[in-house]
Design a protein around this motif. Structure first.
Motif, mmCIF file in Angstrom:
data_model
loop_
_atom_site.group_PDB
_atom_site.id
_atom_site.type_symbol
_atom_site.label_atom_id
_atom_site.label_comp_id
_atom_site.label_asym_id
_atom_site.label_seq_id
_atom_site.Cartn_x
_atom_site.Cartn_y
_atom_site.Cartn_z
ATOM 1 N N ASP A 130 0.822 -1.202 0.121
ATOM 2 C CA ASP A 130 -0.052 -0.037 0.015
ATOM 3 C C ASP A 130 0.980 1.234 0.004
ATOM 4 O O ASP A 130 2.014 1.225 0.594
ATOM 5 C CB ASP A 130 -1.117 0.120 1.241
ATOM 6 N N GLN A 131 0.194 2.441 -0.408
ATOM 7 C CA GLN A 131 1.138 3.430 -0.478
ATOM 8 C C GLN A 131 1.736 4.018 0.919
ATOM 9 O O GLN A 131 2.742 4.548 0.877
ATOM 10 C CB GLN A 131 0.251 4.866 -1.181
ATOM 11 N N SER A 132 0.905 3.659 1.579
ATOM 12 C CA SER A 132 1.129 4.191 3.392
ATOM 13 C C SER A 132 2.533 3.296 3.536
ATOM 14 O O SER A 132 3.252 3.846 4.610
ATOM 15 C CB SER A 132 -0.111 3.856 4.130
ATOM 16 N N GLN A 133 2.761 2.138 3.139
ATOM 17 C CA GLN A 133 4.009 1.522 3.355
ATOM 18 C C GLN A 133 5.333 2.034 2.805
ATOM 19 O O GLN A 133 6.492 1.419 2.934
ATOM 20 C CB GLN A 133 3.910 0.102 2.883
ATOM 21 N N VAL A 134 5.122 2.944 1.863
ATOM 22 C CA VAL A 134 6.280 3.410 1.054
ATOM 23 C C VAL A 134 6.592 4.988 1.743
ATOM 24 O O VAL A 134 5.959 5.791 1.694
ATOM 25 C CB VAL A 134 5.921 3.746 -0.575
ATOM 26 N N VAL A 135 7.818 4.713 2.326
ATOM 27 C CA VAL A 135 8.302 5.732 3.216
ATOM 28 C C VAL A 135 9.252 6.711 2.182
ATOM 29 O O VAL A 135 10.163 6.170 1.967
ATOM 30 C CB VAL A 135 8.883 5.140 4.446
#
Length: 359
Positions: free
Chosen positions: A77-82
């Motif tokens: 998910d986009q939220s996992q890409v820091v």
């Protein structure tokens, strides 16, 4: 699968020694360097996903690689890409990721691992990491995996451990810089030195406390954004504040200061895949000792070469020994393997002469 296990996959580097395949717009971790059908970041994700839940794996990368990550890891998910809005070495991004995880799960333990290494025995890797996780859950310690040296390598940092340590995890005496050849030979002769693979494990509580103690300004900068993390406000806060972070590695910021570090000698084969020569070492060879990726090779009096081309391209080589031969659309590299460390300099000359579009 343990819900307290987290992974931070470091995927922001450029890998310029793998030019012309690895470029600043499409670095090596997003390429299938080994010709296996998986890119390096895909292989690393699968390796970690054996014991870390999919949703607990964060990918730390540069903003420009966001789309590449999501394309190659569709389960993420986009939220996992820091995303790092500025290049600030490893300490700031590790602290940032640790605080995000701590907010999600204060009991989390995490591994920080490069996205572009070669590890064959993934079961042994998982066992070694979980051994370290067990210690990190019970004690306020930092752990790392060390690689048993097979030769006096001057391209790696070394970890010196206490000779009185017993089996398993060993107390780290100190981290040593990349040595010259004679010093590296001395390290191997002493028997209590391991290569530093840059793979670290700790609880989020321990690493955050270490930053609080040894890097208070860095800690305050990132801790002040805690209310924003894992919310829609996070991106704006990081965009404004991340560039203010000190440019410093985790080694200098934390590891050289901490007195509670343990190293586990790895039970798996490892290669950092840092150069074309290291890739050559890990690939199968033909009858003339050439390592071939993608190409259909016709070799005459040619041996010891690293050959890569677009898929199924016919490559005819005559009279070359121990060369790197890489054909990539607009660039052809034919370069001695013994000078592979100079490829970064060659890349700089290419940029100066022909422009940035080739880099």
């Amino acid at each position: 699968m343990n819900k307290n296990y987290y992974a931070v996959l470091m995927a922001g580097g450029v890998g310029s020694r793998f030019w012309p395949i690895s470029t600043s717009s499409y670095p090596k971790q997003f390429h299938d360097m080994l010709g296996t059908g998986d890119t390096l970041i895909q292989k690393t994700f699968k390796r970690l996903n054996r014991f870390v839940p999919t949703e607990n794996i964060l990918i730390l990368t540069n903003e420009r690689y966001n789309d590449l990550v999501l394309e190659q890891l569709p389960m993420v998910d986009q939220s996992q890409v820091v995303l790092e809005p500025a290049m600030r070495n490893t300490a700031p991004c590790i602290l940032y990721a640790a605080l995000k995880i701590q907010k999600m799960n204060p009991n989390g333990v995490m591994i920080v691992a490069p996205s572009d290494h070669w590890i064959e025995d993934e079961e042994a890797f998982a066992k070694d990491v979980t051994t370290c996780f067990d210690k990190c859950e019970k004690e306020e310690v930092l752990c790392t995996l060390g690689i048993k040296p097979s030769f006096p390598n001057t391209g790696f940092g070394y970890i010196e451990f206490d000779k009185n340590s017993g089996e398993g995890l060993k107390k780290v005496h100190q981290f040593r810089e990349k040595p010259d050849y004679e010093t590296a030979k001395e390290f191997l002769a002493q028997g209590n030195f391991l290569w530093n693979a840059g793979i670290f494990m700790w609880s989020v509580k321990t690493i955050v406390n270490a930053f609080k103690k040894y890097q208070p300004q860095q800690f305050e900068l990132f801790d002040s954004g805690m209310s924003c993390y894992n919310t829609p406000e996070e991106r704006e806060y990081i965009k404004e504040n991340y560039p203010k972070a000190e440019n410093i590695s985790i080694d200098y910021a934390i590891l050289e200061n901490s007195k509670s570090i343990y190293v586990l000698p790895a039970t798996f084969d490892w290669n950092d895949l840092g150069t074309w020569g290291s890739l050559y070492d890990k690939l199968d060879k033909d009858t003339s000792n050439n390592a071939v990726v993608n190409s259909q090779v016709l070799a005459q009096d040619a041996s010891g070469n690293m050959i890569r081309s677009p898929k199924d391209k016919v490559v005819v080589v005559d009279g070359l020994k121990d060369y790197i031969i890489v054909d990539k659309e607009e660039v052809l590299l034919i370069y001695p393997k013994e000078k592979e460390q100079d490829i970064k300099k060659v890349l700089a000359k290419v940029k100066d002469t022909f422009g940035d579009s080739y880099a």
